[in-house]
Design an enzyme around this catalytic site. Structure first.
Site, PDB file in Angstrom:
ATOM      1  N   ARG A 101       9.295   3.003  11.362  1.00  6.90           N
ATOM      2  CA  ARG A 101      10.326   2.523  10.434  1.00  6.90           C
ATOM      3  C   ARG A 101      11.638   2.214  11.156  1.00  6.90           C
ATOM      4  O   ARG A 101      12.279   3.089  11.727  1.00  6.90           O
ATOM      5  CB  ARG A 101      10.532   3.515   9.286  1.00  6.90           C
ATOM      6  N   ASP A 147       4.100  -0.953  11.350  1.00  9.95           N
ATOM      7  CA  ASP A 147       3.609   0.368  10.981  1.00  9.95           C
ATOM      8  C   ASP A 147       2.994   0.984  12.228  1.00  9.95           C
ATOM      9  O   ASP A 147       2.232   0.329  12.952  1.00  9.95           O
ATOM     10  CB  ASP A 147       2.556   0.257   9.876  1.00  9.95           C
ATOM     11  N   SER A 189       6.748   7.532  12.872  1.00  7.25           N
ATOM     12  CA  SER A 189       6.728   6.241  12.193  1.00  7.25           C
ATOM     13  C   SER A 189       7.485   5.156  12.944  1.00  7.25           C
ATOM     14  O   SER A 189       8.419   5.431  13.697  1.00  7.25           O
ATOM     15  CB  SER A 189       7.353   6.441  10.816  1.00  7.25           C
ATOM     16  N   ASP A 204       0.801  -1.228   0.000  1.00  6.34           N
ATOM     17  CA  ASP A 204       0.000   0.000   0.000  1.00  6.34           C
ATOM     18  C   ASP A 204       0.836   1.282   0.000  1.00  6.34           C
ATOM     19  O   ASP A 204       0.349   2.333  -0.365  1.00  6.34           O
ATOM     20  CB  ASP A 204      -0.940   0.009   1.225  1.00  6.34           C
ATOM     21  N   HIS A 205       2.090   1.200   0.393  1.00 13.66           N
ATOM     22  CA  HIS A 205       2.906   2.417   0.495  1.00 13.66           C
ATOM     23  C   HIS A 205       3.607   2.759  -0.814  1.00 13.66           C
ATOM     24  O   HIS A 205       3.446   3.840  -1.360  1.00 13.66           O
ATOM     25  CB  HIS A 205       3.973   2.248   1.588  1.00 13.66           C
ATOM     26  N   ARG A 243      -0.369  12.983  10.009  1.00 13.09           N
ATOM     27  CA  ARG A 243       0.940  13.594  10.274  1.00 13.09           C
ATOM     28  C   ARG A 243       1.156  14.784   9.353  1.00 13.09           C
ATOM     29  O   ARG A 243       0.874  14.687   8.161  1.00 13.09           O
ATOM     30  CB  ARG A 243       2.072  12.586  10.043  1.00 13.09           C
TER      31      ARG A 243
HETATM   32  C1  MIC Z   1       4.154   6.556   8.163  1.00  8.92           C
HETATM   33  O1  MIC Z   1       2.972   6.878   8.265  1.00  8.92           O
HETATM   34  O2  MIC Z   1       5.095   7.304   8.461  1.00  8.92           O
HETATM   35  C2  MIC Z   1       4.475   5.169   7.664  1.00  8.92           C
HETATM   36  C3  MIC Z   1       5.125   5.305   6.348  1.00  8.92           C
HETATM   37  O3  MIC Z   1       3.301   4.436   7.492  1.00  8.92           O
HETATM   38  C4  MIC Z   1       5.377   4.517   8.707  1.00  8.92           C
HETATM   39  C5  MIC Z   1       5.994   3.263   8.295  1.00  8.92           C
HETATM   40  C6  MIC Z   1       7.145   3.448   7.377  1.00  8.92           C
HETATM   41  O4  MIC Z   1       7.949   4.347   7.547  1.00  8.92           O
HETATM   42  O5  MIC Z   1       7.248   2.619   6.483  1.00  8.92           O
HETATM   43  C7  MIC Z   1       4.742   4.284  10.063  1.00  8.92           C
HETATM   44  O6  MIC Z   1       3.866   5.021  10.436  1.00  8.92           O
HETATM   45  O7  MIC Z   1       5.186   3.409  10.816  1.00  8.92           O
HETATM   46 FE1  SF4 Z   2       0.019   4.909   5.047  1.00  5.46          FE
HETATM   47 FE2  SF4 Z   2       1.345   5.646   7.250  1.00  5.46          FE
HETATM   48 FE3  SF4 Z   2      -0.129   7.392   5.875  1.00  5.46          FE
HETATM   49 FE4  SF4 Z   2      -1.317   5.495   7.213  1.00  5.46          FE
HETATM   50  S1  SF4 Z   2      -0.080   7.124   8.074  1.00  5.46           S
HETATM   51  S2  SF4 Z   2      -1.817   6.135   5.139  1.00  5.46           S
HETATM   52  S3  SF4 Z   2       0.085   3.795   6.977  1.00  5.46           S
HETATM   53  S4  SF4 Z   2       1.714   6.358   5.173  1.00  5.46           S
END
Ligand code: MIC
Ligand code: SF4
Length: 642
Positions: free
Chosen positions: A537, A119, A535, A64-65, A379
């Site tokens: 990550r 995530d 995140s 999905d990313h 975010r």
């Molecule tokens: C995000 O919202 O920052 C992400 C991308 O979903 C991350 C995960 C990632 O960095 O792959 C998260 O929230 O954990």
């Molecule tokens: Fe995707 Fe992270 Fe954004 Fe949710 S917050 S839509 S998991 S990138």
């Protein structure tokens, strides 16, 4: 003494430790999820553990990313994840099926179960009454292998909801209010448990918006009871059999209580650049906007999209605004297509994106220079949209839709009576984009596809007796993992290529950081409060590890990042006295002369600032198990050694 909902689930899954706040507990994990941006690494780690089949009840790999395929890299990653999943007993949700958290809520989540996901928004499942937590990829790999998931036993905060949301006030405004009260560090070490009469007035998708964005509080997770609304949602998803009732005992004790009267809330927005800079629309005033993006795992349910469609119907998006729509799942899109709501959205001039994270993670739709963007996401960190000087405001879908038509920030209450939207008694169920794993007897027939983008997992070294390094970087409070390891369309395709990613480490704060690390042969990072928020990550730990970072010294940490540092063998150290932060300048020569012996004995660590000639007392934020892990050079080495 009675128990809260979270305590009941923890008790039923406790494998080690005691349920005393702050104590290390090990939990049995029923379900796991991964997404593609963290999944490649998690599955490389799973492979490295040598466990043939997952031991969980259900593990799902979502794509999905990284769905913008401007080169071969993302497609390679998808092929790797698809084959590794099929081989090892994991369900694979194909690109086009939707955002992991929305699809998991619809198709797999179940009250009373534990879920960890690579995530940070995995707590979305708390809307169904699950104990759902974000974790590093390595922790997810260990849980897939049947290992315990370790967290410090959280404190439990009761959020008592009374009243009922007024027309045009949304679930998003509830969580924005909680963020206004508690800030982005107010939830650290806590579980937010929602109770009270007001709970009944919220549907499962609305509850999920609230638990999803509880991640922005830094909370371990958020959870709602499982009640008649939960039952209705699950039955409508054809999964009534997984429903169980779940509520807190009447005499349950909480560590903290927050009262929110839903009737008193009004539409709000989180202003740039932090989810807790919350103001009411009237405080912000009439502001011309350039872009509205509706979607993300926070606000992309059928209910959200139906409300948006009802606002857009028969109108046209203002000429100065770009409106994008990304539904959370194929189920949502398909329903909108069948009931005609999609036609209303298209006709109004919205730009329809695929059901994926999209603009939320900077995968396209970067705003114009200095652009003002209203987003229904969770975010709004500086630069995350892809445009460094863009101003991102986080709002409800209703606010975004009505503002897109007006061309400026608009209070939806100006529209008069809203159209009543009823959720279906039967959702459109078609799991044709979920690929089941092959039976164990056929696993050898699956060859895991490793394109050139899949690089081996970086190895880490056992801890040395002492560490002598420079303070190669000093940063302030609330540094996010988006600062440490930025995302976006250009960098995300390299999530399984740590050497390549390392060129961008801390780019938002200081572009010269990677070069300096190379020149100094690694170093130590100095941080402020709530270091590593955002995140999950693990790249924000693996990349610094690759650059030779041996320790971070900060005033305080966000939970998942702190655990990721330990997993990567980097020591998360905390100042005993916050004022000592001021006694270290960037490029000071530092020494941890007895670090290995100190960590073998406990958590007290002494730092010598050689440049300044001072001694500073620090505490390693590590449990007994994590100390052993750091000494071994990280969780993977530790798991192999034990
Ligand atoms: C995000 O919202 O920052 C992400 C991308 O979903 C991350 C995960 C990632 O960095 O792959 C998260 O929230 O954990
Ligand atoms: Fe995707 Fe992270 Fe954004 Fe949710 S917050 S839509 S998991 S990138």
């Amino acid at each position: 003494m009675g128990m809260t909902i979270a305590q009941k689930i923890i008790k039923a899954h406790l494998r080690s430790g005691e349920m005393k706040p702050g104590e290390d507990i090990g939990l049995h994990i029923d379900q796991t999820l991964t997404q593609d941006a963290t999944g490649t690494m998690a599955y490389l780690e799973f492979e490295a553990m040598g466990v043939p089949r997952v031991k969980t009840e259900r593990s799902v790999a979502y794509i999905d990313h990284n769905t913008l395929q401007s080169g071969f890299e993302n497609a390679d990653d998808h092929a790797f994840i698809r084959t590794v999943a099929q081989k090892h007993g994991i369900y694979y949700s194909r690109p086009g099926n939707g955002i992991c958290h929305q699809v998991h809520l619809e198709r797999f989540g179940a009250p009373g179960k534990t879920l960890i996901g690579s995530d940070s928004h995995t707590p979305t499942g708390g809307g169904l009454g699950m104990l759902a937590m974000g974790a590093g990829g390595l922790d997810v790999a260990v849980a897939m292998g049947g290992g315990e998931y370790h967290i410090p036993m959280p404190k439990i905060t009761k959020i008592n909801l009374t009243g009922k949301l007024s027309p045009w006030v949304s679930a998003k405004d509830v969580i924005l209010r909680v963020l206004q009260i508690l800030t982005v560090k107010g939830g650290v070490g806590k579980i937010m448990e929602y109770t009270g009469e007001g709970v009944k007035t919220l549907t499962v998708p609305e509850r999920a918006t609230i638990t999803n964005m509880g991640a922005e509080l830094g909370a371990t997770t958020s959870i709602f009871p499982s009640d008649e609304n939960t039952k209705h949602f699950l039955e409508a998803q054809g999964r009534g059999d997984v429903w169980i009732p779940l509520e807190a005992d009447a005499d349950a004790e909480y560590d903290e209580v927050i009262e929110i009267n839903l009737s008193e809330l009004e539409p709000m927005a989180a202003c740039p650049h932090s989810p807790d800079k919350v103001e009411s629309l009237s405080e912000i005033g009439k502001m011309r906007i350039d872009q509205c993006c509706i979607g993300s795992c926070t606000n992309s349910s059928l209910l959200d999209m139906m409300r948006v469609a009802s606002i857009l119907k028969g109108k046209t998006v203002a000429p100065n605004v770009d409106l994008t729509i990304s539904c959370g799942s194929k189920q949502v899109y398909n329903t909108l297509a069948q009931n005609g709501a999609l036609a209303d959205i298209v006709d109004a001039g919205a730009r329809i994106l695929e059901c994926a994270c999209g603009p939320c993670i900077g995968m396209g739709q970067a705003p114009k220079s200095g652009g003002i963007s209203l987003r229904t996401f969770n975010r709004n960190f500086e630069g995350r949209s892809g445009t460094k000087d863009a101003q991102v405001y986080l709002v409800s879908p209703e606010v975004a839709a009505v503002s897109a038509i007006a061309g400026y920030l608009t209070d939806p209450r100006t529209l008069g009576e809203p159209i009543e939207i009823k959720l279906p008694d039967e959702y459109l169920i078609n799991d044709n984009l979920i690929v089941p794993p092959v039976p164990e007897s056929e696993m050898d027939s699956i060859e895991v596809m490793r394109g050139p983008n899949i690089k081996p997992f970086p190895t880490s070294e056992p801890l040395t007796d002492s560490i002598e390094k420079k303070a190669v970087l000093k940063v302030g409070d609330n540094i996010t993992t988006d600062h440490i390891m930025p995302a976006g369309a250009k960098i995300l395709p390299y999530r399984s290529n740590i050497p390549h990613l390392s060129q961008f480490c801390f780019a938002v704060c200081d572009e010269t950081f990677p070069e300096r690390c190379k020149a100094e042969n690694g170093g130590i990072v100095i941080g402020g409060m709530n270091y590593g928020q955002g995140s999950s990550r693990e790249h924000a730990a693996l990349v610094p590890m690759y650059l030779g970072i041996k320790a971070v010294i900060a005033k305080s940490y966000a939970r998942i990042h702190c655990a990721n540092l330990a997993n990567a063998g980097i020591i998360p150290l905390q100042f005993n006295n916050e004022a000592d932060y001021d006694g270290i300048d960037q490029m000071d020569e530092l020494s941890l002369p007895n670090v290995k012996a100190e960590l073998a004995a406990g958590t007290a660590v002494t730092l010598k600032n050689i440049t300044k000639g001072t001694d500073i007392e620090l505490t390693a934020l590590l449990t007994d198990r994590e100390r052993a892990m750091v000494i071994d050079g990280g969780l993977l080495n530790y798991t192999k050694n034990h």
